[in-house]
Each structure stands twice: as structure tokens, then as C-alpha cells.
Design a protein around this motif. Structure first.
Motif, mmCIF file in Angstrom:
data_model
loop_
_atom_site.group_PDB
_atom_site.id
_atom_site.type_symbol
_atom_site.label_atom_id
_atom_site.label_comp_id
_atom_site.label_asym_id
_atom_site.label_seq_id
_atom_site.Cartn_x
_atom_site.Cartn_y
_atom_site.Cartn_z
ATOM 1 N N LEU A 43 0.856 -1.176 0.000
ATOM 2 C CA LEU A 43 0.000 0.000 0.000
ATOM 3 C C LEU A 43 0.897 1.232 0.000
ATOM 4 N N LEU A 44 0.823 2.006 -1.060
ATOM 5 C CA LEU A 44 1.686 3.159 -1.232
ATOM 6 C C LEU A 44 1.067 4.402 -0.589
ATOM 7 N N ASP A 45 1.922 5.292 -0.151
ATOM 8 C CA ASP A 45 1.491 6.555 0.450
ATOM 9 C C ASP A 45 1.818 7.663 -0.541
ATOM 10 N N ILE A 46 0.816 8.101 -1.318
ATOM 11 C CA ILE A 46 1.028 9.065 -2.393
ATOM 12 C C ILE A 46 0.039 10.208 -2.230
ATOM 13 N N PRO A 47 0.467 11.449 -2.346
ATOM 14 C CA PRO A 47 -0.454 12.586 -2.200
ATOM 15 C C PRO A 47 -1.571 12.540 -3.237
ATOM 16 N N TYR A 48 -2.723 13.015 -2.809
ATOM 17 C CA TYR A 48 -3.919 13.035 -3.655
ATOM 18 C C TYR A 48 -3.636 13.730 -4.983
ATOM 19 N N GLU A 49 -3.024 14.910 -4.916
ATOM 20 C CA GLU A 49 -2.797 15.700 -6.119
ATOM 21 C C GLU A 49 -1.844 15.022 -7.091
#
Length: 377
Positions: A43-49
Motif C-alpha cells: 500500500l503506497l502513500d502518495i499525495p492526492y494531487e
């Protein structure tokens, strides 16, 4: 990097480019793919934008609380979002790269962009012409369609999410599915038939969106499900979180389907009982001609020129669910599916509410919907 990969045509070319990009040229192809598969499971942690407008969320996996993402390959032109996702996932890059993020991240992250606002909603009882209407809408170059998005459905079906969480998630998930197609600024959402039972939540989330409610003679609706049952008419136990009517309780299959259809129809009736609204229109399947469709599209703020009108007219000649086939009217055939006793049973329980929908009859003071329509459950 993604744009460059999407211009490549063979698996070997994509793999070679990715190995160069990740500075992993020394690895064998098998070892490199194994490493990517490990990444695909995380599960990656990537900003919404950073995801917005590039990647598209297409599935919610409740057991892990995660979203699956893919690279879109052009706007949806298929009858259903499931079909569109199937097309996307055939691309080489989507076979190799299958990122996942947590749903929680989308829920809690602050969002500093203006979320996409739909211009129209289609609610329906199923088999009422909703796919025909959405197929005509996408003939407009400015329109994109979310037709029964599996992502939105699975979030609404997750009873571990409360109403406030669902209400926060829906606009963000709609936005993330629409943002990859900025050249089609008008978004129309066709909800699943059972989403009618979440009208209050959806309406509170999107209070200004014009809605069309599609209905049809109940014998014809049930005859269509007799031939090929939709999810809500199949006894799927996952549907029970939506409403107690989806618990079969040992009913026969026809009685169960009558109960489900009656529940959806009474939900529509209750919406109309809330008072007159200029942005809610009830339309019968028999009214879905070129003139009504153009009127609906115009009510969503669309301009229809002669060329677009011609495309819509051509789309009306094709099967809504299988556009490669010509449309063949089968109303008479549908009325021959059930025997006389079954037809009488359907009419007894469903025709009163069907007629009341058209006449927009009001309840008497103190009268309940159950009393008016002899509700099954």
C-alpha cells in the motif's frame, strides 16, 4: 516516464524502458517482474494531487481497505464502467504496474483542488433505458460518463464506513475518476439501481445536481431479469447491507424480485413526495425518444448541434448494452415471459406504485407508503 511507456507497443520494449528507468538493467526480466509484483502488493502513500488526473481508481478492496489504480486509456465509451476498466487493464503498462493505496488516505488527506462537479445524475429501476440515455450522453464531445462505477458501489456497500465517511469519500472518488479527462468537463453519473436506496446520502452530498428518475412497466423490468438477472435480483448476500428487502427469507425467486422492485419504486415515490423540484424529472422508458433525450441533455446544460443530434439518432438504432448489434424492440416478447397467474401477481403488487409515480399522487394525512402500496417487507 508514463507518457513514454504508453507510446511503446510491445511487452519487451516496456520492460526494457522500465528497467532503465529504475536503474535495474542488471536484473533478469523475471527477477525485475518479481520485484515489481512485490511493489504491487504494497500500500503506497502518495499525495492526492499526485495521483489526480494521471491514475484512475477502479476498485475498492474492503478486506484490505485499499484502492486499486490503473492508467486510463481514453474516456469511457463503453455501456458500463466495468467494460471501460476491462479495456484499460489490457494495456501492457497496466498489466505490469498495479499500484494500491489505502482508502483511509483518500478519506483523511487535505485536498487543495476544486473537486469535479457532476452536471447530471441518472437513477433508475434497472432495465429502464438508463444505459441508452448514458450512451446518448457520451455522444457529446464535452461529456464523460461514469456508468455504474464499481468503485462507488463498493464504497456504498461497505457497512464499516459510516454515512459521514461515505459522504466525504464520494466527491473525492468521483473527482479522481473524472480528472483524467479535462477535455470532457461535463460529468454524468449513472448510479446502480439499488443506489436509489441511498438517495438521502447522495442528495445531501451533491444537492445541486439535476437528476432523472427512469421507470418502466414492472412486467417488462422483471421479464428482462428473468432472462439475465442483475446483481440486486440475484440474491447476492452482499446486498443485505443496503436494505432488508435483499434478505430472501426463503421467498420464491419471483416473489423476491417483486419485493426488490417494489422497494426501489417506493423509494422513488418517497423522493417525489418530498415536494416539487425543477431539477428532478421522472421519465418512463416509453418516453425515451430523440426529443426527450435532447431535452434531458439540455437540462444538464448541454448544447446540441445538428451533428451531435445525428450521432444520438444513430446511437438510438443500436442495442444499448451491445452497441455492435442493432436495436430490436422486444416489448411484446417481454409481456409473454410470465404466465397469467404470474403477471397478475406482478401487477397486483407493482402497478399501483407504478401508476402513482406517473400521477405523482400524494399520501393521505397519516397514511404510510406501506399502507398505500401493500409493501412486501
Amino acid at each position: 516516464m508514463l507518457r513514454a511507456c504508453q507510446s511503446l507497443t510491445t511487452f519487451a520494449e516496456v520492460l526494457r524502458y522500465l528497467k532503465d528507468w529504475f536503474q535495474a538493467s542488471a536484473l533478469s526480466d523475471d527477477h525485475f517482474l518479481a520485484q515489481l509484483n512485490q511493489c504491487n502488493r504494497q500500500l503506497l502513500d502518495i499525495p492526492y494531487e499526485q495521483l489526480r488526473g494521471c491514475w484512475l481508481p477502479y476498485r475498492y478492496e474492503k478486506s484490505r481497505g485499499c484502492l486499486h489504480w490503473c492508467l486510463p486509456q481514453g474516456p469511457a465509451v463503453e455501456p458500463f464502467q466495468d467494460d471501460t476498466i476491462g479495456r484499460y487493464r489490457q494495456s501492457i503498462l497496466n498489466v505490469i504496474l498495479q499500484p494500491k493505496t489505502s482508502l483511509e488516505a483518500v478519506l483523511v488527506q487535505p485536498v487543495d483542488v476544486d473537486l469535479w462537479q457532476p452536471c447530471g445524475f441518472i437513477f433508475h429501476l434497472s432495465r429502464c433505458g438508463s444505459t441508452l440515455l448514458s450512451g446518448c450522453a457520451v455522444q457529446l464531445d464535452s461529456v464523460q460518463i461514469l456508468s455504474e462505477s464499481p468503485l462507488l458501489t463498493e464504497v456504498l456497500l461497505d457497512d464499516s464506513l459510516d454515512a459521514a465517511q461515505q459522504q466525504r469519500l464520494l466527491p473525492r472518488l468521483v473527482d479522481l475518476q473524472a480528472a483524467p479527462f479535462p477535455d470532457r468537463p461535463q460529468l454524468v453519473i449513472k448510479w446502480n439501481a439499488w443506489d436509489m436506496l441511498r438517495w438521502a446520502l447522495i442528495r445531501q452530498t451533491f444537492p445541486q445536481v439535476p437528476c432523472v428518475l427512469l421507470v418502466r412497466n414492472p412486467v417488462e423490468v422483471l421479464a428482462s431479469h428473468q432472462k439475465m438477472a442483475g446483481r440486486h435480483m440475484s440474491g447476492d448476500p452482499a446486498m443485505r447491507v443496503f436494505d432488508k428487502v435483499f434478505d430472501t427469507c426463503g421467498m420464491g425467486i419471483l416473489a423476491f424480485r417483486i419485493a426488490v422492485l417494489q422497494r426501489l419504486m417506493t423509494a422513488m415515490y418517497e423522493v417525489l413526495q418530498q415536494g416539487p423540484s425543477t431539477d428532478i424529472q421522472l421519465v418512463d422508458y416509453t418516453q425515451l425518444n430523440i426529443h426527450t433525450i435532447i431535452q434531458l441533455l439540455q437540462s444538464w446544460g448541454e448544447d446540441i448541434d445538428a451533428a451531435t443530434c445525428a450521432r444520438i439518432q444513430q446511437r438510438l438504432q443500436l442495442n444499448a448494452k451491445f452497441p455492435a448489434q442493432a436495436f430490436v424492440a422486444d416489448v411484446q416478447q417481454k409481456h409473454s415471459v410470465f404466465d397469467e397467474q404470474q403477471t397478475a401477481q406482478i401487477n397486483r403488487h407493482l402497478m399501483p406504485v407504478y401508476q402513482a409515480l406517473h400521477q405523482n399522487e400524494s399520501l393521505d394525512p397519516g397514511e404510510s407508503v406501506g399502507e398505500r402500496f401493500d409493501v412486501f417487507l
